[in-house]
Design a protein around this motif. Sequence first.
Motif, PDB file in Angstrom:
ATOM      1  N   VAL A   1      76.293  55.192  53.036  1.00 55.83           N
ATOM      2  CA  VAL A   1      75.324  54.842  54.079  1.00 55.83           C
ATOM      3  C   VAL A   1      74.761  56.092  54.759  1.00 55.83           C
ATOM      4  O   VAL A   1      73.539  56.203  54.938  1.00 55.83           O
ATOM      5  CB  VAL A   1      75.953  53.873  55.109  1.00 55.83           C
ATOM      6  CG1 VAL A   1      75.033  53.706  56.324  1.00 55.83           C
ATOM      7  CG2 VAL A   1      76.226  52.521  54.473  1.00 55.83           C
ATOM      8  N   PRO A   2      75.591  57.094  55.168  1.00 55.64           N
ATOM      9  CA  PRO A   2      75.030  58.290  55.821  1.00 55.64           C
ATOM     10  C   PRO A   2      74.114  59.113  54.916  1.00 55.64           C
ATOM     11  O   PRO A   2      73.307  59.904  55.417  1.00 55.64           O
ATOM     12  CB  PRO A   2      76.272  59.098  56.209  1.00 55.64           C
ATOM     13  CG  PRO A   2      77.362  58.090  56.321  1.00 55.64           C
ATOM     14  CD  PRO A   2      77.064  57.097  55.239  1.00 55.64           C
ATOM     15  N   GLU A   3      74.234  58.943  53.590  1.00 55.81           N
ATOM     16  CA  GLU A   3      73.316  59.644  52.688  1.00 55.81           C
ATOM     17  C   GLU A   3      71.969  58.936  52.593  1.00 55.81           C
ATOM     18  O   GLU A   3      71.004  59.492  52.070  1.00 55.81           O
ATOM     19  CB  GLU A   3      73.946  59.772  51.300  1.00 55.81           C
ATOM     20  CG  GLU A   3      75.104  60.767  51.276  1.00 55.81           C
ATOM     21  CD  GLU A   3      75.849  60.766  49.960  1.00 55.81           C
ATOM     22  OE1 GLU A   3      76.361  61.829  49.562  1.00 55.81           O
ATOM     23  OE2 GLU A   3      75.939  59.688  49.317  1.00 55.81           O
ATOM     24  N   LEU A   4      71.931  57.702  53.132  1.00 59.91           N
ATOM     25  CA  LEU A   4      70.688  56.935  53.129  1.00 59.91           C
ATOM     26  C   LEU A   4      70.017  56.895  54.495  1.00 59.91           C
ATOM     27  O   LEU A   4      68.792  56.947  54.591  1.00 59.91           O
ATOM     28  CB  LEU A   4      70.962  55.497  52.663  1.00 59.91           C
ATOM     29  CG  LEU A   4      71.395  55.318  51.207  1.00 59.91           C
ATOM     30  CD1 LEU A   4      71.797  53.866  50.954  1.00 59.91           C
ATOM     31  CD2 LEU A   4      70.278  55.733  50.257  1.00 59.91           C
ATOM     32  N   THR A   5      70.814  56.769  55.569  1.00 56.49           N
ATOM     33  CA  THR A   5      70.220  56.566  56.895  1.00 56.49           C
ATOM     34  C   THR A   5      71.111  57.140  57.988  1.00 56.49           C
ATOM     35  O   THR A   5      72.296  57.437  57.761  1.00 56.49           O
ATOM     36  CB  THR A   5      69.982  55.068  57.161  1.00 56.49           C
ATOM     37  OG1 THR A   5      69.260  54.915  58.387  1.00 56.49           O
ATOM     38  CG2 THR A   5      71.290  54.301  57.255  1.00 56.49           C
ATOM     39  N   ASN A   6      70.531  57.271  59.184  1.00 56.96           N
ATOM     40  CA  ASN A   6      71.285  57.727  60.359  1.00 56.96           C
ATOM     41  C   ASN A   6      71.376  56.638  61.429  1.00 56.96           C
ATOM     42  O   ASN A   6      71.683  56.919  62.589  1.00 56.96           O
ATOM     43  CB  ASN A   6      70.649  58.985  60.949  1.00 56.96           C
ATOM     44  CG  ASN A   6      69.196  58.750  61.381  1.00 56.96           C
ATOM     45  OD1 ASN A   6      68.696  57.627  61.325  1.00 56.96           O
ATOM     46  ND2 ASN A   6      68.519  59.807  61.794  1.00 56.96           N
ATOM     47  N   VAL A   7      71.104  55.390  61.043  1.00 60.27           N
ATOM     48  CA  VAL A   7      71.085  54.277  61.995  1.00 60.27           C
ATOM     49  C   VAL A   7      72.469  53.637  62.079  1.00 60.27           C
ATOM     50  O   VAL A   7      73.171  53.508  61.072  1.00 60.27           O
ATOM     51  CB  VAL A   7      70.028  53.233  61.566  1.00 60.27           C
ATOM     52  CG1 VAL A   7      70.164  51.950  62.380  1.00 60.27           C
ATOM     53  CG2 VAL A   7      68.633  53.811  61.729  1.00 60.27           C
ATOM     54  N   LYS A   8      72.838  53.207  63.272  1.00 63.28           N
ATOM     55  CA  LYS A   8      74.074  52.451  63.453  1.00 63.28           C
ATOM     56  C   LYS A   8      73.757  50.960  63.558  1.00 63.28           C
ATOM     57  O   LYS A   8      72.642  50.568  63.913  1.00 63.28           O
ATOM     58  CB  LYS A   8      74.823  52.900  64.703  1.00 63.28           C
ATOM     59  CG  LYS A   8      74.115  52.569  66.008  1.00 63.28           C
ATOM     60  CD  LYS A   8      75.012  52.744  67.228  1.00 63.28           C
ATOM     61  CE  LYS A   8      75.458  54.152  67.430  1.00 63.28           C
ATOM     62  NZ  LYS A   8      76.239  54.314  68.690  1.00 63.28           N
ATOM     63  N   ASN A   9      74.756  50.132  63.235  1.00 66.00           N
ATOM     64  CA  ASN A   9      74.620  48.681  63.388  1.00 66.00           C
ATOM     65  C   ASN A   9      75.962  48.153  63.876  1.00 66.00           C
ATOM     66  O   ASN A   9      76.864  47.872  63.083  1.00 66.00           O
ATOM     67  CB  ASN A   9      74.220  48.024  62.063  1.00 66.00           C
ATOM     68  CG  ASN A   9      73.859  46.557  62.238  1.00 66.00           C
ATOM     69  OD1 ASN A   9      74.433  45.858  63.079  1.00 66.00           O
ATOM     70  ND2 ASN A   9      72.914  46.084  61.434  1.00 66.00           N
ATOM     71  N   VAL A  10      76.097  48.050  65.179  1.00 64.99           N
ATOM     72  CA  VAL A  10      77.365  47.657  65.792  1.00 64.99           C
ATOM     73  C   VAL A  10      77.738  46.233  65.401  1.00 64.99           C
ATOM     74  O   VAL A  10      78.922  45.917  65.187  1.00 64.99           O
ATOM     75  CB  VAL A  10      77.274  47.804  67.327  1.00 64.99           C
ATOM     76  CG1 VAL A  10      78.569  47.329  67.993  1.00 64.99           C
ATOM     77  CG2 VAL A  10      76.980  49.247  67.707  1.00 64.99           C
ATOM     78  N   GLU A  11      76.766  45.357  65.267  1.00 61.92           N
ATOM     79  CA  GLU A  11      77.046  43.960  64.917  1.00 61.92           C
ATOM     80  C   GLU A  11      77.695  43.846  63.549  1.00 61.92           C
ATOM     81  O   GLU A  11      78.494  42.935  63.297  1.00 61.92           O
ATOM     82  CB  GLU A  11      75.753  43.146  64.951  1.00 61.92           C
ATOM     83  CG  GLU A  11      75.165  42.994  66.352  1.00 61.92           C
ATOM     84  CD  GLU A  11      73.891  42.182  66.334  1.00 61.92           C
ATOM     85  OE1 GLU A  11      73.470  41.761  65.226  1.00 61.92           O
ATOM     86  OE2 GLU A  11      73.310  41.971  67.414  1.00 61.92           O
ATOM     87  N   LEU A  12      77.351  44.773  62.656  1.00 62.98           N
ATOM     88  CA  LEU A  12      77.942  44.769  61.316  1.00 62.98           C
ATOM     89  C   LEU A  12      79.085  45.778  61.213  1.00 62.98           C
ATOM     90  O   LEU A  12      79.520  46.119  60.107  1.00 62.98           O
ATOM     91  CB  LEU A  12      76.873  45.081  60.269  1.00 62.98           C
ATOM     92  CG  LEU A  12      75.769  44.034  60.108  1.00 62.98           C
ATOM     93  CD1 LEU A  12      74.753  44.480  59.058  1.00 62.98           C
ATOM     94  CD2 LEU A  12      76.357  42.677  59.731  1.00 62.98           C
TER      95      LEU A  12
END
Length: 535
Positions: free
Chosen positions: A446-457
């Motif tokens: 995931v960090p190699e694709l994006t820098n977004v967090k998703n707390v719900e997931l």
Amino acid sequence: MVASHKLLVKIKETLTNLSVFHLQILFDFYSKTTRLLSFSLTPIFIGISLLLTTYVNRAIALSSEVIHVAETTNVINGTAPYLSFDGGKTKILGVDDIFWMSYQVGNQTFRYTLDNNTSSQQNPILLPESIKTFADINSIIPKNYPIPEWAEDNGQQIEFNSRYDRQYFFDDDGDEILSGAGMVSLKIFDEADDYGSDDLAEWGERSYKRSDLIDPCRYSYRMVLLSSISSVLSKFGVPSRRSFGATVTEDEWNDDPWAFEDRLVLHIKPAVSNPYACWAYPLTQPTPHSEHIGNEWVASDLYRESGAKKGYQLQNINSPSANFPTTAGDSFPFNLTVAGSFPHELSYSKQPKDSIINLTIRKAEEFRYYGNYPNEATITLLGPKAGQPNTSFSPTTFIIYADQAQTKPIYSFTINKWFILLEDGKRTFKESREYCESIGYRLPTVPELTNVKNVELNWHQGYPTGKEGFSKVQLGGGIIPEWGSDVFRLDRHIYRKFWSNNRHKNDNYYLVDAYGLIFSEPITEQIGYALCISP
């Protein structure tokens, strides 16, 4: 003695009320009488004589002055009225006194007028490096003249009307100004948005103040001096009219001021003795004003901020890994803007020399949101892609030079990771992983694709989404934050998700879409594309 004094006071009061004509008669009579009398003049007669002489002379002088004024209010033979924007120091006597711009280098003055200005977009005036700001270029409008509050283009504008703005009208003979109106403005734009066109309109998306720096990264600018002025008319003077071009009355001017406008357009370009890279902009990033993380990216209000640089700034030419890009894939393009050099002059070298990662350099085409600069090159990275037998990759460092001899390095970067996308349809998690392994690659994290967090997931790494609803720009923050949401899109209508190698829970794995947002799906669903990263 007292009686004599009272007599003189009474005579003085009487003389004050007499006209010039009666004073002259009385003076003549008194003079003849004293000459006929044989007695010597007494003090009382001397006093009367002095009073008569004083009042007659004063009355004659006053009469002469009145006659003079009456004559000059009929006709004043002198000079015509004129305009001035600096309190009369600089006289505006005609068109040539309005339409000029100049700058000084040492003791030499370079002055451009309607008669000798041959500058154009393709042939701008090359300014010496000593000219740093637009305030170094003089015009009829004073450098510190305030910008109107309503102006949206940073333009200086002087509007005047003889009824209200007397401070701009002058007459060396003291004659009264009857009529006159007009306006003069100076506006400054860079020429990125309409370079190569014939449109020299007095507007543009990026405007500048006189105090702004002349940035070589913008290649060239135009300074537009615009004027529309009626004739200025005085009351009695000969001559009584001053025209600035066509003879136009104030009423005619008020009916349609733009019908009488004229302009001087000066195209200028700052000289650069040592070329340098300005900024790098990924063409897969659709929003140049995106929110960002870190200091590498400089963004701005696209349409109004003067001289704003947009894109990644060179961090350290001697540390290529600190510069954009750090990851890439086949046919990934970015624009590199260079001050002091053109695309056909650029060249590059790479290490290792036998790396199959290459690039091309060509003149940039106009790109949405970004403008079109002659000093802007499009650099396209080339390398392994789906369907090729050789997908090997090794980290590759590139150095961009401002010359073909490769003596002037201006930019450097290192590609540490390479992506390959299988574009022939959606796959399950297992199918995607198997394909990546078959070409010697793997599924990205995931960090190699994006820098977004998703707390719900339950994904807590990274940052909240930006106001636009997707990932923020970040160098090294994943392929999507670094390159933009269009990096793996065939067109703007295809919505894609890519499998990651991170497990969410049970048989669910995380996916990341083109906006950098995180999802979770069962591994059996054919919902994601196979996006592979070099090991």
